[in-house]
Design a protein around this motif. Structure first.
Motif, PDB file in Angstrom:
ATOM      1  N   SER A  79      56.989  54.620  31.307  1.00 32.39           N
ATOM      2  CA  SER A  79      57.012  55.739  32.255  1.00 32.39           C
ATOM      3  C   SER A  79      56.084  56.862  31.816  1.00 32.39           C
ATOM      4  O   SER A  79      55.345  57.422  32.631  1.00 32.39           O
ATOM      5  N   LEU A  80      56.119  57.206  30.538  1.00 36.46           N
ATOM      6  CA  LEU A  80      55.239  58.269  30.040  1.00 36.46           C
ATOM      7  C   LEU A  80      53.773  57.878  30.183  1.00 36.46           C
ATOM      8  O   LEU A  80      52.939  58.698  30.576  1.00 36.46           O
ATOM      9  N   LEU A  81      53.440  56.626  29.875  1.00 35.92           N
ATOM     10  CA  LEU A  81      52.052  56.171  30.011  1.00 35.92           C
ATOM     11  C   LEU A  81      51.606  56.137  31.465  1.00 35.92           C
ATOM     12  O   LEU A  81      50.408  56.239  31.748  1.00 35.92           O
TER      13      LEU A  81
ATOM     14  N   PRO B 246      71.660  81.543  35.674  1.00 37.42           N
ATOM     15  CA  PRO B 246      72.620  82.560  36.089  1.00 37.42           C
ATOM     16  C   PRO B 246      72.573  82.869  37.589  1.00 37.42           C
ATOM     17  O   PRO B 246      73.531  83.371  38.151  1.00 37.42           O
ATOM     18  N   SER B 247      71.468  82.540  38.233  1.00 39.42           N
ATOM     19  CA  SER B 247      71.364  82.825  39.666  1.00 39.42           C
ATOM     20  C   SER B 247      71.978  81.732  40.528  1.00 39.42           C
ATOM     21  O   SER B 247      72.048  81.877  41.739  1.00 39.42           O
ATOM     22  N   GLN B 248      72.401  80.627  39.914  1.00 44.60           N
ATOM     23  CA  GLN B 248      72.974  79.535  40.686  1.00 44.60           C
ATOM     24  C   GLN B 248      74.326  79.935  41.266  1.00 44.60           C
ATOM     25  O   GLN B 248      75.160  80.512  40.587  1.00 44.60           O
ATOM     26  N   ILE B 249      74.527  79.577  42.518  1.00 49.21           N
ATOM     27  CA  ILE B 249      75.798  79.852  43.178  1.00 49.21           C
ATOM     28  C   ILE B 249      76.892  79.004  42.562  1.00 49.21           C
ATOM     29  O   ILE B 249      77.977  79.472  42.277  1.00 49.21           O
ATOM     30  N   SER B 250      76.600  77.756  42.343  1.00 54.76           N
ATOM     31  CA  SER B 250      77.587  76.851  41.782  1.00 54.76           C
ATOM     32  C   SER B 250      77.090  76.280  40.461  1.00 54.76           C
ATOM     33  O   SER B 250      76.086  75.577  40.422  1.00 54.76           O
ATOM     34  N   GLU B 251      77.773  76.596  39.387  1.00 58.10           N
ATOM     35  CA  GLU B 251      77.420  76.073  38.071  1.00 58.10           C
ATOM     36  C   GLU B 251      77.418  74.552  38.076  1.00 58.10           C
ATOM     37  O   GLU B 251      76.598  73.920  37.433  1.00 58.10           O
ATOM     38  N   LEU B 252      78.337  73.945  38.839  1.00 58.36           N
ATOM     39  CA  LEU B 252      78.415  72.490  38.898  1.00 58.36           C
ATOM     40  C   LEU B 252      77.171  71.862  39.504  1.00 58.36           C
ATOM     41  O   LEU B 252      76.767  70.773  39.132  1.00 58.36           O
ATOM     42  N   GLU B 253      76.551  72.550  40.436  1.00 63.10           N
ATOM     43  CA  GLU B 253      75.413  71.985  41.150  1.00 63.10           C
ATOM     44  C   GLU B 253      74.068  72.335  40.529  1.00 63.10           C
ATOM     45  O   GLU B 253      73.043  71.841  40.971  1.00 63.10           O
ATOM     46  N   SER B 254      74.038  73.163  39.504  1.00 65.40           N
ATOM     47  CA  SER B 254      72.772  73.688  39.007  1.00 65.40           C
ATOM     48  C   SER B 254      71.824  72.598  38.518  1.00 65.40           C
ATOM     49  O   SER B 254      70.629  72.636  38.842  1.00 65.40           O
ATOM     50  N   ILE B 255      72.297  71.625  37.768  1.00 61.59           N
ATOM     51  CA  ILE B 255      71.404  70.578  37.270  1.00 61.59           C
ATOM     52  C   ILE B 255      70.947  69.683  38.418  1.00 61.59           C
ATOM     53  O   ILE B 255      69.775  69.332  38.523  1.00 61.59           O
ATOM     54  N   ALA B 256      71.855  69.319  39.290  1.00 69.32           N
ATOM     55  CA  ALA B 256      71.512  68.463  40.430  1.00 69.32           C
ATOM     56  C   ALA B 256      70.442  69.116  41.296  1.00 69.32           C
ATOM     57  O   ALA B 256      69.518  68.440  41.757  1.00 69.32           O
ATOM     58  N   ARG B 257      70.541  70.402  41.508  1.00 69.15           N
ATOM     59  CA  ARG B 257      69.549  71.101  42.332  1.00 69.15           C
ATOM     60  C   ARG B 257      68.172  71.077  41.665  1.00 69.15           C
ATOM     61  O   ARG B 257      67.157  70.956  42.332  1.00 69.15           O
ATOM     62  N   GLN B 258      68.152  71.170  40.335  1.00 63.46           N
ATOM     63  CA  GLN B 258      66.873  71.085  39.625  1.00 63.46           C
ATOM     64  C   GLN B 258      66.265  69.697  39.790  1.00 63.46           C
ATOM     65  O   GLN B 258      65.058  69.570  40.031  1.00 63.46           O
ATOM     66  N   VAL B 259      67.085  68.657  39.686  1.00 62.40           N
ATOM     67  CA  VAL B 259      66.597  67.291  39.879  1.00 62.40           C
ATOM     68  C   VAL B 259      66.066  67.127  41.298  1.00 62.40           C
ATOM     69  O   VAL B 259      64.988  66.554  41.511  1.00 62.40           O
ATOM     70  N   GLN B 260      66.799  67.636  42.285  1.00 60.33           N
ATOM     71  CA  GLN B 260      66.361  67.538  43.685  1.00 60.33           C
ATOM     72  C   GLN B 260      65.039  68.272  43.902  1.00 60.33           C
ATOM     73  O   GLN B 260      64.202  67.820  44.682  1.00 60.33           O
ATOM     74  N   ALA B 261      64.846  69.387  43.218  1.00 63.54           N
ATOM     75  CA  ALA B 261      63.646  70.196  43.427  1.00 63.54           C
ATOM     76  C   ALA B 261      62.410  69.612  42.757  1.00 63.54           C
ATOM     77  O   ALA B 261      61.316  69.672  43.332  1.00 63.54           O
ATOM     78  N   ILE B 262      62.538  69.063  41.559  1.00 68.18           N
ATOM     79  CA  ILE B 262      61.334  68.661  40.823  1.00 68.18           C
ATOM     80  C   ILE B 262      61.291  67.196  40.402  1.00 68.18           C
ATOM     81  O   ILE B 262      60.267  66.731  39.930  1.00 68.18           O
ATOM     82  N   GLY B 263      62.372  66.452  40.585  1.00 66.67           N
ATOM     83  CA  GLY B 263      62.372  65.037  40.230  1.00 66.67           C
ATOM     84  C   GLY B 263      61.626  64.219  41.259  1.00 66.67           C
ATOM     85  O   GLY B 263      61.656  64.516  42.450  1.00 66.67           O
ATOM     86  N   SER B 264      60.939  63.183  40.778  1.00 66.77           N
ATOM     87  CA  SER B 264      60.164  62.304  41.666  1.00 66.77           C
ATOM     88  C   SER B 264      60.467  60.850  41.355  1.00 66.77           C
ATOM     89  O   SER B 264      60.918  60.517  40.255  1.00 66.77           O
ATOM     90  N   GLN B 265      60.159  60.008  42.318  1.00 68.40           N
ATOM     91  CA  GLN B 265      60.324  58.575  42.128  1.00 68.40           C
ATOM     92  C   GLN B 265      59.575  58.164  40.864  1.00 68.40           C
ATOM     93  O   GLN B 265      58.430  58.563  40.641  1.00 68.40           O
ATOM     94  N   GLY B 266      60.236  57.390  40.012  1.00 66.36           N
ATOM     95  CA  GLY B 266      59.617  56.913  38.784  1.00 66.36           C
ATOM     96  C   GLY B 266      59.885  57.784  37.569  1.00 66.36           C
ATOM     97  O   GLY B 266      59.683  57.351  36.441  1.00 66.36           O
ATOM     98  N   ASP B 267      60.308  59.032  37.786  1.00 67.09           N
ATOM     99  CA  ASP B 267      60.694  59.876  36.656  1.00 67.09           C
ATOM    100  C   ASP B 267      61.980  59.325  36.052  1.00 67.09           C
ATOM    101  O   ASP B 267      62.679  58.516  36.665  1.00 67.09           O
ATOM    102  N   ILE B 268      62.298  59.777  34.858  1.00 72.31           N
ATOM    103  CA  ILE B 268      63.507  59.320  34.169  1.00 72.31           C
ATOM    104  C   ILE B 268      64.426  60.494  33.910  1.00 72.31           C
ATOM    105  O   ILE B 268      63.977  61.560  33.492  1.00 72.31           O
ATOM    106  N   LEU B 269      65.709  60.284  34.142  1.00 72.38           N
ATOM    107  CA  LEU B 269      66.740  61.246  33.751  1.00 72.38           C
ATOM    108  C   LEU B 269      67.486  60.644  32.578  1.00 72.38           C
ATOM    109  O   LEU B 269      68.057  59.552  32.693  1.00 72.38           O
ATOM    110  N   VAL B 270      67.474  61.333  31.441  1.00 74.01           N
ATOM    111  CA  VAL B 270      68.258  60.920  30.278  1.00 74.01           C
ATOM    112  C   VAL B 270      69.495  61.806  30.262  1.00 74.01           C
ATOM    113  O   VAL B 270      69.395  63.020  30.095  1.00 74.01           O
TER     114      VAL B 270
END
Length: 189
Positions: free
Chosen positions: A37-39, A83-107
């Motif tokens: 993936s990195l290559l 700190p600006s996130q409305i829901s602490e639970l959703e903060s990581i998911a929203r980041q993935v939705q905003a900048i994650g792309s097909q072929g990227d990896i989530l560890v």
């Protein structure tokens, strides 16, 4: 007190030995996936729950800074709350939705049985057609059910969150060293 210390060390050592015997193939698969993936120019995102949050941050830092070699940085992002996130639970998911792309990896580093923040991030990664590497313990809760055939679970043979986190830190260093060996030193398995 000495007996407690001895037992504490012994528990950690036994988990390390068990992991070395059972995780070699899956660790090799994870390293190969990360290298390819990195290559290919993809990014690696990391996230964690509770005690594992610092491991996720450290893993991204190792990819950026280097584990054993002085080298160019890899595209790695540690995901976390804002700190600006409305829901602490959703903060990581929203980041993935905003900048994650097909072929990227989530560890995903998971040390607790239930980790809603990380589970939501994994669901977001699936919706973005990302590949997931989940580093869990034996009681990973719902995380295993979120993994597809192309995803990888590295299941540490432990249920205690503290022992899982210790092994996750070890594995994060091991994976980065394997990546560097394969990319920069032409390392074979």
């Amino acid at each position: 007190m000495r007996e407690f210390l001895k037992n504490y060390y012994n528990e950690s050592i036994q988990i390390q030995v068990a992991a070395s015997e059972t995780l070699a193939d899956v660790l090799t698969d994870a390293a190969d996936l990360l290298v390819s993936s990195l290559l290919a120019g993809q990014r690696v995102f990391s996230c964690g729950d509770g005690q594992s949050l610092f491991v996720a941050n450290h893993f991204a830092d190792l990819l950026l800074q280097g584990a054993e070699l002085e080298r160019p940085p890899f595209p790695a992002v540690a995901l976390g709350g804002s700190p600006s996130q409305i829901s602490e639970l959703e903060s990581i998911a929203r980041q993935v939705q905003a900048i994650g792309s097909q072929g990227d990896i989530l560890v995903a580093f998971i040390s607790e049985r239930q980790s809603e923040r990380v589970h939501q991030a994994m669901e977001a990664a699936l919706s973005r057609e990302m590949t997931i590497i989940a580093i869990t313990g034996t009681e990973s809760g719902d995380a295993t059910g979120l993994l597809g055939p192309a995803d990888i679970e590295i299941q540490i043979p432990a249920a205690n969150p503290a022992r899982i986190t210790e092994q996750q830190l070890f594995i994060s260093h091991l994976l980065c060293s394997l990546i560097e060996q394969q990319i920069f030193q032409g390392g074979a398995h």
